[in-house]
Enzyme design. Structure first.
Site, PDB file in Angstrom:
ATOM      1  N   LYS A 173      28.885  -6.188  24.863  1.00 23.84           N
ATOM      2  CA  LYS A 173      28.496  -7.460  24.249  1.00 23.84           C
ATOM      3  C   LYS A 173      27.231  -7.610  24.865  1.00 23.84           C
ATOM      4  O   LYS A 173      26.731  -8.249  25.694  1.00 23.84           O
ATOM      5  CB  LYS A 173      30.152  -7.990  25.166  1.00 23.84           C
ATOM      6  CG  LYS A 173      30.342  -8.951  23.753  1.00 23.84           C
ATOM      7  CD  LYS A 173      29.442  -9.882  23.771  1.00 23.84           C
ATOM      8  CE  LYS A 173      29.357 -11.298  24.580  1.00 23.84           C
ATOM      9  NZ  LYS A 173      27.631 -11.858  24.640  1.00 23.84           N
ATOM     10  N   SER A 226      24.860 -16.233  33.970  1.00 21.61           N
ATOM     11  CA  SER A 226      24.313 -17.484  34.731  1.00 21.61           C
ATOM     12  C   SER A 226      25.342 -17.114  36.020  1.00 21.61           C
ATOM     13  O   SER A 226      26.532 -16.908  35.438  1.00 21.61           O
ATOM     14  CB  SER A 226      24.561 -18.315  33.785  1.00 21.61           C
ATOM     15  OG  SER A 226      25.040 -18.434  33.151  1.00 21.61           O
ATOM     16  N   CYS A 281      15.375 -13.445  36.149  1.00 26.29           N
ATOM     17  CA  CYS A 281      15.556 -13.168  37.770  1.00 26.29           C
ATOM     18  C   CYS A 281      14.990 -13.000  38.751  1.00 26.29           C
ATOM     19  O   CYS A 281      16.116 -13.221  39.377  1.00 26.29           O
ATOM     20  CB  CYS A 281      17.304 -12.449  37.301  1.00 26.29           C
ATOM     21  SG  CYS A 281      17.511 -10.909  37.066  1.00 26.29           S
ATOM     22  N   GLU A 383      18.713 -23.216  39.547  1.00 25.20           N
ATOM     23  CA  GLU A 383      17.771 -22.594  38.731  1.00 25.20           C
ATOM     24  C   GLU A 383      17.293 -23.258  37.600  1.00 25.20           C
ATOM     25  O   GLU A 383      18.078 -23.191  36.929  1.00 25.20           O
ATOM     26  CB  GLU A 383      18.704 -21.458  38.085  1.00 25.20           C
ATOM     27  CG  GLU A 383      17.555 -20.276  37.405  1.00 25.20           C
ATOM     28  CD  GLU A 383      18.910 -18.916  36.689  1.00 25.20           C
ATOM     29  OE1 GLU A 383      19.583 -19.099  36.338  1.00 25.20           O
ATOM     30  OE2 GLU A 383      18.287 -18.067  36.978  1.00 25.20           O
TER      31      GLU A 383
HETATM   32  P1  NAD Z   1      24.250 -16.821  29.799  1.00 28.53           P
HETATM   33  O1  NAD Z   1      25.190 -16.560  31.412  1.00 28.53           O
HETATM   34  O2  NAD Z   1      24.651 -18.022  29.407  1.00 28.53           O
HETATM   35  O3  NAD Z   1      25.317 -15.028  29.495  1.00 28.53           O
HETATM   36  C1  NAD Z   1      25.254 -14.437  29.741  1.00 28.53           C
HETATM   37  C2  NAD Z   1      26.408 -13.263  29.074  1.00 28.53           C
HETATM   38  O4  NAD Z   1      27.575 -14.315  29.207  1.00 28.53           O
HETATM   39  C3  NAD Z   1      26.130 -13.408  27.628  1.00 28.53           C
HETATM   40  O5  NAD Z   1      26.279 -12.291  26.783  1.00 28.53           O
HETATM   41  C4  NAD Z   1      26.819 -14.173  26.538  1.00 28.53           C
HETATM   42  O6  NAD Z   1      27.340 -14.395  25.287  1.00 28.53           O
HETATM   43  C5  NAD Z   1      28.066 -14.573  27.511  1.00 28.53           C
HETATM   44  N1  NAD Z   1      29.013 -15.816  27.860  1.00 28.53           N
HETATM   45  C6  NAD Z   1      27.877 -17.080  27.342  1.00 28.53           C
HETATM   46  N2  NAD Z   1      28.900 -17.741  28.080  1.00 28.53           N
HETATM   47  C7  NAD Z   1      29.303 -18.021  28.613  1.00 28.53           C
HETATM   48  C8  NAD Z   1      30.981 -18.283  28.364  1.00 28.53           C
HETATM   49  N3  NAD Z   1      31.119 -19.507  28.419  1.00 28.53           N
HETATM   50  N4  NAD Z   1      32.195 -17.141  29.006  1.00 28.53           N
HETATM   51  C9  NAD Z   1      31.920 -15.928  28.660  1.00 28.53           C
HETATM   52  N5  NAD Z   1      31.230 -16.033  28.572  1.00 28.53           N
HETATM   53  C10 NAD Z   1      29.703 -16.516  27.821  1.00 28.53           C
HETATM   54  O7  NAD Z   1      22.687 -16.511  30.403  1.00 28.53           O
HETATM   55  P2  NAD Z   1      21.612 -16.025  29.742  1.00 28.53           P
HETATM   56  O8  NAD Z   1      21.208 -17.273  29.587  1.00 28.53           O
HETATM   57  O9  NAD Z   1      22.166 -14.925  28.803  1.00 28.53           O
HETATM   58  O10 NAD Z   1      21.419 -15.300  30.832  1.00 28.53           O
HETATM   59  C11 NAD Z   1      19.734 -15.680  31.785  1.00 28.53           C
HETATM   60  C12 NAD Z   1      21.034 -15.814  33.162  1.00 28.53           C
HETATM   61  O11 NAD Z   1      20.952 -14.810  33.704  1.00 28.53           O
HETATM   62  C13 NAD Z   1      19.585 -16.746  34.012  1.00 28.53           C
HETATM   63  O12 NAD Z   1      21.076 -16.901  34.958  1.00 28.53           O
HETATM   64  C14 NAD Z   1      19.026 -15.531  34.931  1.00 28.53           C
HETATM   65  O13 NAD Z   1      19.053 -15.900  35.865  1.00 28.53           O
HETATM   66  C15 NAD Z   1      20.613 -14.150  35.014  1.00 28.53           C
HETATM   67  N6  NAD Z   1      20.480 -12.730  35.032  1.00 28.53           N
HETATM   68  C16 NAD Z   1      20.650 -12.290  36.222  1.00 28.53           C
HETATM   69  C17 NAD Z   1      20.095 -11.217  36.566  1.00 28.53           C
HETATM   70  C18 NAD Z   1      20.669 -10.492  37.662  1.00 28.53           C
HETATM   71  O14 NAD Z   1      20.597  -9.581  37.841  1.00 28.53           O
HETATM   72  N7  NAD Z   1      21.023 -11.279  38.643  1.00 28.53           N
HETATM   73  C19 NAD Z   1      19.815 -10.693  35.538  1.00 28.53           C
HETATM   74  C20 NAD Z   1      18.739 -11.331  34.329  1.00 28.53           C
HETATM   75  C21 NAD Z   1      19.421 -12.149  33.836  1.00 28.53           C
END
Ligand code: NAD
Length: 499
Positions: A173, A226, A281, A383
């Site tokens: 997904k 996140s 990240c 962040e």
């Molecule tokens: P996000 O949390 O908004 O989305 C991630 C995934 O979760 C997506 O597939 C999205 O559809 C889903 N999602 C969004 N809202 C949701 C909800 N309310 N309930 C369930 N699922 C939901 O993250 P993003 O903006 O796509 O990515 C950026 C974030 O990811 C930053 O915080 C970054 O630091 C983090 N990140 C972490 C790593 C790591 O390895 N720690 C790597 C890459 C990115």
């Protein structure tokens, strides 16, 4: 308007909620496509197909499975430019960076090509009289991955490369903000000879994520995104009896000791803080010079280097970085700069209100430098995920060590120094998962493993490498005893003799 569907049973799959999500071109500010958002019924279809093909795939010997991974790797290499351009057009990172996104994912596929060796179990001969003990790792069945927007090629490959090589079927997904590359990867996987349904892509938002977390046939979920969502995924998935690893946000610090090579540090920071518009990240958005004298020297060198950065459209070969992913994200970053200013940080270089000539509707944020940031500020604690570098001045080494150690996130950290003892002490004591010594973005190579601490990682097993293999398999332990028949030969094991 281009429509993006799902990838079910080896081909485009439609259906779902009937709702769609806009996919932008961040360089122009135009909506370039709409992606369908799936629901539980669509997921059921994908699961039914996965169940048809997974048992046979698990029974396929690992060497044959590796051949499919090899062929996939060859195809991704062949299509690298196309994938990088597609990725860059939806994400906004420059094409060069998009190549890196594909390449770091491919390195895990390369590791997965070694699955026959990696899956060899442990064996003890003669643990007791006539008793041997061995262990093997077996696939879980069906695994799922939920991925963020910022690495739409790398993170899916980190997950499905290991899961599928280990014998599982996989449901991905991806982020609804840039879904095209994950679908293209799934198409190439079928072209590489994988059974149709082994790797499927279901697009969606929270509704689809919840369906995944609640589905009884999904054994394990890997999440990257996140932190608040990571925690939610971890708790709901675990409450449903699944194995879950959930990686969250970050605020990585780079400690600069007085003896560091400042030319090198400035060069590293230009890439690590501003590359990919800071949407990584493992970006380095906080620099911690030790001592005011170091801070002043560093600041003096940083200002011209940051002013020299070229912001451009994502296919501009000379651009250092491109636009951020959506208009909402641009607004959020600029709001964080407002907050920092209101909290008392000094805005040394201000990227707010940046506009690129000829692309005034694109989602560009200029490079920003903030000095005299302190740990009590919200803009430090949270962040920002944009092209913003914060200077937090530390009194001494111990103070510098405490800052990342006490921060809510613990993904990556770096120290820049010529002093081996200071570096060693720092690496041993800092409370962060991945450490770089004179390395600004310490993402471990594919045969090690990736994972942060504290609110950067929920669950206890890291991604890829041998940790990834452990996550996607369960171990079975066999204790066997083959007694001899007691002398009368009736139950004895007969050793065949020649002639
Ligand atoms: P996000 O949390 O908004 O989305 C991630 C995934 O979760 C997506 O597939 C999205 O559809 C889903 N999602 C969004 N809202 C949701 C909800 N309310 N309930 C369930 N699922 C939901 O993250 P993003 O903006 O796509 O990515 C950026 C974030 O990811 C930053 O915080 C970054 O630091 C983090 N990140 C972490 C790593 C790591 O390895 N720690 C790597 C890459 C990115």
């Amino acid at each position: 308007m281009r429509q993006i569907d799902h990838f079910i049973a080896g081909g485009a799959g439609s259906g779902g909620t009937g709702r769609t999500h806009q996919v932008w071109n961040p360089s122009t500010g135009e909506v370039q496509a709409e992606v369908a958002l799936g629901d539980a019924a669509l997921l059921d279809r994908a699961i039914a197909q996965a169940k048809k093909v997974q048992p046979e795939w698990a029974a396929t010997n690992p060497q044959r499975r590796a051949r499919v991974m090899f062929e996939f790797k060859r195809l991704v290499e062949q299509h690298k430019q196309e994938l990088a351009e597609l990725l860059s057009s939806e994400h906004g990172k420059v094409v060069d960076d998009a190549h890196g996104d594909v390449q770091r994912g491919l390195e895990v596929i390369e590791f997965a090509c070694g699955i026959p060796q990696a899956l060899k179990g442990e064996y003890t001969n003669g643990a007791g009289p006539g008793i041997d003990v061995y262990s093997m790792r077996q696939p879980l069945g069906i695994g799922a991955g939920i991925t963020p927007f910022n690495f739409p090629a790398m993170i899916p490959m980190w997950m499905f490369g290991m899961a599928i090589a280990a014998g599982n079927a996989f449901i991905l997904k991806p982020s609804e903000r840039d879904p095209s590359v994950p679908i293209r990867l799934a198409e190439l996987f079928v072209e590489a000879g994988a059974p149709e349904g082994l790797l499927q892509v279901v697009n969606g938002d929270k509704e689809m994520v919840d369906a995944i977390l609640d589905h009884r046939d999904i054994a394990a979920v890997s999440f990257v995104g996140s932190s608040d969502i990571a925690q939610y995924i971890y708790e709901r998935g675990a409450a449903n009896g699944k194995r879950v690893q959930a990686f969250g946000g970050a605020k990585n610090h780079g400690v600069v000791m007085p003896d560091a090579d400042l030319e090198q540090v400035v060069n590293d920071l230009a890439g690590a803080a501003f590359g990919s518009a800071g949407e990584r990240c493992m970006a380095l958005p906080v620099v911690v010079p030790v001592g005011d004298e170091t801070a002043d020297r560093l600041r003096e060198k940083l200002i011209p280097a940051i002013n020299a950065l070229r912001v451009g459209v994502s296919n501009d070969p000379d651009a250092h970085y491109g636009p951020v992913v959506t208009p909402e994200h641009k607004a959020r970053i600029e709001k964080w700069i407002d907050t920092a200013e209101a909290e008392g940080a000094e805005v040394v270089i201000d990227g707010r209100g940046f506009s690129l000539q000829g692309h005034e509707d694109g989602f560009f944020v200029g490079p920003t430098l903030l000095d005299r940031v302190t740990p009590d500020m919200e803009s430090y604690k949270e962040e920002i995920f944009g092209p913003v570098l914060q200077i937090v001045r530390a009194k001494d080494f111990e103070h510098a060590l405490r800052l990342p150690s006490e921060h809510q996130y613990g993904n990556g950290v770096a120290i820049f120094t010529r002093n081996g003892h200071a570096a060693r002490e720092f690496a041993n004591r800092v409370i962060v998962g991945m450490v770089g010594i004179n390395v600004p973005i310490p993402v471990p190579v594919s045969y090690h493993s990736f994972g942060g601490w504290k609110r950067s990682g929920f669950g206890d097993i890291d991604q890829y490498g041998m940790e990834g293999l452990r996550f996607w398999t369960k171990s079975k332990k066999v204790t066997q005893r083959w007694p001899d028949g007691g002398g009368d030969g009736s139950n004895a094991f007969v050793i065949p003799t020649m002639g």
